[in-house]
Scaffold this motif. Structure first.
Motif, PDB file in Angstrom:
ATOM      1  N   THR A 173       0.833  -1.196   0.000  1.00 51.81           N
ATOM      2  CA  THR A 173       0.000   0.000   0.000  1.00 51.81           C
ATOM      3  C   THR A 173       0.871   1.251   0.000  1.00 51.81           C
ATOM      4  OG1 THR A 173      -0.120   0.134   2.421  1.00 51.81           O
ATOM      5  CG2 THR A 173      -1.778  -1.218   1.308  1.00 51.81           C
ATOM      6  N   ASP A 174       0.271   2.365  -0.446  1.00 52.80           N
ATOM      7  CA  ASP A 174       0.966   3.650  -0.373  1.00 52.80           C
ATOM      8  C   ASP A 174       0.209   4.619   0.533  1.00 52.80           C
ATOM      9  OD1 ASP A 174      -1.235   4.403  -1.838  1.00 52.80           O
ATOM     10  OD2 ASP A 174      -0.125   5.153  -3.573  1.00 52.80           O
ATOM     11  N   GLY A 175      -0.580   4.066   1.424  1.00 51.51           N
ATOM     12  CA  GLY A 175      -1.381   4.878   2.327  1.00 51.51           C
ATOM     13  C   GLY A 175      -2.829   4.889   1.915  1.00 51.51           C
ATOM     14  N   ALA A 176      -3.118   5.444   0.732  1.00 55.02           N
ATOM     15  CA  ALA A 176      -4.496   5.567   0.263  1.00 55.02           C
ATOM     16  C   ALA A 176      -4.870   4.483  -0.731  1.00 55.02           C
ATOM     17  CB  ALA A 176      -4.713   6.936  -0.371  1.00 55.02           C
ATOM     18  N   ARG A 177      -3.868   3.799  -1.304  1.00 56.80           N
ATOM     19  CA  ARG A 177      -4.152   2.818  -2.349  1.00 56.80           C
ATOM     20  C   ARG A 177      -3.447   1.498  -2.045  1.00 56.80           C
ATOM     21  NH1 ARG A 177      -2.106   5.522  -7.709  1.00 56.80           N
ATOM     22  NH2 ARG A 177      -0.244   5.634  -6.374  1.00 56.80           N
ATOM     23  N   ALA A 178      -3.982   0.435  -2.635  1.00 56.90           N
ATOM     24  CA  ALA A 178      -3.388  -0.889  -2.492  1.00 56.90           C
ATOM     25  C   ALA A 178      -3.052  -1.444  -3.866  1.00 56.90           C
ATOM     26  CB  ALA A 178      -4.346  -1.837  -1.776  1.00 56.90           C
ATOM     27  N   LEU A 179      -1.951  -2.161  -3.948  1.00 60.73           N
ATOM     28  CA  LEU A 179      -1.492  -2.775  -5.193  1.00 60.73           C
ATOM     29  C   LEU A 179      -2.050  -4.190  -5.300  1.00 60.73           C
ATOM     30  CD1 LEU A 179       0.428  -2.664  -7.695  1.00 60.73           C
ATOM     31  CD2 LEU A 179       2.180  -3.677  -6.195  1.00 60.73           C
ATOM     32  N   LEU A 180      -2.816  -4.450  -6.357  1.00 57.06           N
ATOM     33  CA  LEU A 180      -3.361  -5.777  -6.603  1.00 57.06           C
ATOM     34  C   LEU A 180      -3.000  -6.212  -8.017  1.00 57.06           C
ATOM     35  CD1 LEU A 180      -6.958  -5.408  -5.088  1.00 57.06           C
ATOM     36  CD2 LEU A 180      -4.898  -6.284  -3.952  1.00 57.06           C
TER      37      LEU A 180
ATOM     38  N   ARG B 228      -9.551   2.500  -1.699  1.00 56.85           N
ATOM     39  CA  ARG B 228     -10.453   1.747  -0.827  1.00 56.85           C
ATOM     40  C   ARG B 228     -11.867   1.696  -1.408  1.00 56.85           C
ATOM     41  NH1 ARG B 228      -6.851   3.732   3.217  1.00 56.85           N
ATOM     42  NH2 ARG B 228      -6.279   2.096   4.727  1.00 56.85           N
ATOM     43  N   ASP B 229     -12.312   2.798  -1.968  1.00 55.35           N
ATOM     44  CA  ASP B 229     -13.653   2.814  -2.540  1.00 55.35           C
ATOM     45  C   ASP B 229     -13.768   1.825  -3.693  1.00 55.35           C
ATOM     46  OD1 ASP B 229     -16.388   4.191  -2.924  1.00 55.35           O
ATOM     47  OD2 ASP B 229     -15.461   4.374  -4.916  1.00 55.35           O
ATOM     48  N   GLU B 230     -12.754   1.760  -4.535  1.00 59.45           N
ATOM     49  CA  GLU B 230     -12.799   0.817  -5.660  1.00 59.45           C
ATOM     50  C   GLU B 230     -12.826  -0.622  -5.172  1.00 59.45           C
ATOM     51  OE1 GLU B 230     -10.459   3.078  -9.265  1.00 59.45           O
ATOM     52  OE2 GLU B 230      -9.291   2.349  -7.547  1.00 59.45           O
ATOM     53  N   ILE B 231     -12.068  -0.909  -4.137  1.00 57.75           N
ATOM     54  CA  ILE B 231     -12.036  -2.280  -3.622  1.00 57.75           C
ATOM     55  C   ILE B 231     -13.350  -2.633  -2.942  1.00 57.75           C
ATOM     56  CG2 ILE B 231     -10.902  -3.823  -1.984  1.00 57.75           C
ATOM     57  CD1 ILE B 231      -8.285  -2.370  -2.583  1.00 57.75           C
ATOM     58  N   ARG B 232     -13.894  -1.710  -2.163  1.00 54.76           N
ATOM     59  CA  ARG B 232     -15.170  -1.978  -1.500  1.00 54.76           C
ATOM     60  C   ARG B 232     -16.288  -2.199  -2.528  1.00 54.76           C
ATOM     61  NH1 ARG B 232     -13.529   2.388   2.366  1.00 54.76           N
ATOM     62  NH2 ARG B 232     -12.958   1.338   4.312  1.00 54.76           N
TER      63      ARG B 232
ATOM     64  N   TRP C  34      -6.944  -4.149   5.885  1.00 52.34           N
ATOM     65  CA  TRP C  34      -6.459  -2.838   5.447  1.00 52.34           C
ATOM     66  C   TRP C  34      -7.635  -1.879   5.214  1.00 52.34           C
ATOM     67  CZ3 TRP C  34      -6.984  -0.490   0.476  1.00 52.34           C
ATOM     68  CH2 TRP C  34      -6.292   0.726   0.352  1.00 52.34           C
ATOM     69  N   LEU C  35      -8.694  -2.384   4.604  1.00 54.19           N
ATOM     70  CA  LEU C  35      -9.876  -1.544   4.373  1.00 54.19           C
ATOM     71  C   LEU C  35     -10.430  -0.999   5.686  1.00 54.19           C
ATOM     72  CD1 LEU C  35     -11.868  -3.586   1.689  1.00 54.19           C
ATOM     73  CD2 LEU C  35     -10.602  -1.463   1.327  1.00 54.19           C
ATOM     74  N   GLU C  36     -10.452  -1.843   6.690  1.00 54.57           N
ATOM     75  CA  GLU C  36     -11.049  -1.452   7.963  1.00 54.57           C
ATOM     76  C   GLU C  36     -10.119  -0.606   8.824  1.00 54.57           C
ATOM     77  OE1 GLU C  36     -14.205  -1.901   8.657  1.00 54.57           O
ATOM     78  OE2 GLU C  36     -14.350  -2.828   6.672  1.00 54.57           O
ATOM     79  N   SER C  37      -8.847  -0.494   8.410  1.00 57.21           N
ATOM     80  CA  SER C  37      -7.870   0.263   9.220  1.00 57.21           C
ATOM     81  C   SER C  37      -7.977   1.769   9.039  1.00 57.21           C
ATOM     82  CB  SER C  37      -6.452  -0.204   8.872  1.00 57.21           C
ATOM     83  OG  SER C  37      -6.091   0.209   7.557  1.00 57.21           O
ATOM     84  N   ALA C  38      -8.694   2.209   8.015  1.00 57.33           N
ATOM     85  CA  ALA C  38      -8.773   3.642   7.719  1.00 57.33           C
ATOM     86  C   ALA C  38      -9.682   4.353   8.724  1.00 57.33           C
ATOM     87  CB  ALA C  38      -9.306   3.846   6.311  1.00 57.33           C
TER      88      ALA C  38
END
Length: 308
Positions: free
Chosen positions: A184-191, A277-281, A304-308
């Motif tokens: 992650t880079d804070g706001a985004r995750a690499l998939l 996070r919005d895209e993943i949710r 990670w989603l829930e950590s924000a």
């Protein structure tokens, strides 16, 4: 990046067994356990587990009593002592040499199914025991000969080890460590979208096996650089998950990205992207899928989603 704790146990963990490894060499104890009327047997057929209720979406593991397991045991396949469940001895027994194992079982006694398809629906203890039996029987059926001299091997330690009858070399079940990481880079995750699933829309975490002489953190950084060209800094342990499909343990991490430009290895990935996070949710609305619910990959993403 702060460490993100695991929100709940992973699938295939939480075994109720006392492995009683100190009793494996006690021949009298094992003989008595095999003959005990309260003993339980976990049959494995070609890497599939005995269950009922699978088609109805209510799977239940089926462990056999000595009487119900007699025909399976007489088939002559490998067996092994798994441990004690509330004092009851539990054994794995492989019946893969039988073309159709169902006639060996009492009538209407379920069927054999892939554990991975239903593990998220099974109680944690049942899933763990079935996975334990599956992994150990896979090893037993594929290590009949010595890797040192090629001689035949014989079971030892109540089926938990093998010894070469020719050179005496000892062989033990192998578990291959694999790192799996959400970068992650804070706001985004690499998939990434793996080449192993060309007909799927699934994007998942990156993963790879640990190489000889390599720390877990080094393996995380190397795999991410090799697969996606992203430099990784801090690496934080999250949790682990037994994955005996056939013989791995997944070591999960969250990792901090130090770079952002993606360069994929086309042999490993068809695509890789940064997702918010919005895209993943709302992944279905955005046209992609996430890993299966029983996987540590999904747990890394959800925590990670829930950590924000």
């Amino acid at each position: 990046m702060l460490s993100i704790p695991a929100s709940r146990p992973n699938a295939y963990t939480g075994s109720p067994l006392d492995r009683a490894s100190g009793r494996r060499e006690d021949a009298e104890f094992i003989a008595a356990a095999l003959a005990a009327p309260e003993a339980l047997f976990v049959p494995v057929w070609r890497s599939r587990s005995l269950m009922r209720g699978v088609e109805e979406g209510r799977p239940e593991a089926l462990l056999l009593t000595p009487g119900a397991a007699e025909a399976v045991r007489m088939a002559g396949g490998p067996w092994a002592f798994l441990g004690l469940w509330d004092g009851r001895p539990v054994f794995a027994v492989d019946c893969s040499a039988t073309e159709d194992p169902l006639p060996l079982l009492p009538e209407g006694f379920g069927g054999f199914a892939d554990l991975r398809a239903v593990a998220g629906l099974l109680p944690a203890g049942e899933a763990s025991i079935l996975a334990h039996a599956r992994g150990l029987m896979h090893w037993r059926t594929r290590h009949r000969f010595c890797g040192v001299c090629g001689g035949p091997c014989e079971p030892r330690s109540a089926g938990n080890a093998m010894a070469c009858a020719a050179c005496g070399a000892q062989h033990f079940p192998r578990t291959d460590p694999a790192v799996i990481m959400l970068v992650t880079d804070g706001a985004r995750a690499l998939l990434g979208h793996s080449t192993r699933f060309p007909n799927s829309t699934m994007y998942s975490t990156l993963a790879g096996f640990v190489e000889p002489g390599e720390s877990l953190e080094e393996a995380v950084r190397r795999e991410v650089m090799e697969e996606a060209g992203i430099e990784v800094g801090a690496v934080h342990y999250h949790s682990s998950q037994p994955w005996p499909f056939p013989a791995s343990i997944m070591l999960g991490f969250h990792a901090e990205a130090l770079s952002h430009d993606i360069t994929i290895d086309p042999e490993e990935l068809r695509d890789a992207r940064w997702f918010s996070r919005d895209e993943i949710r709302n992944h279905e609305r955005h046209g992609f899928g996430l890993p299966r619910a029983d996987s540590i990959a999904r747990r890394l993403i959800e925590d990670w989603l829930e950590s924000a």
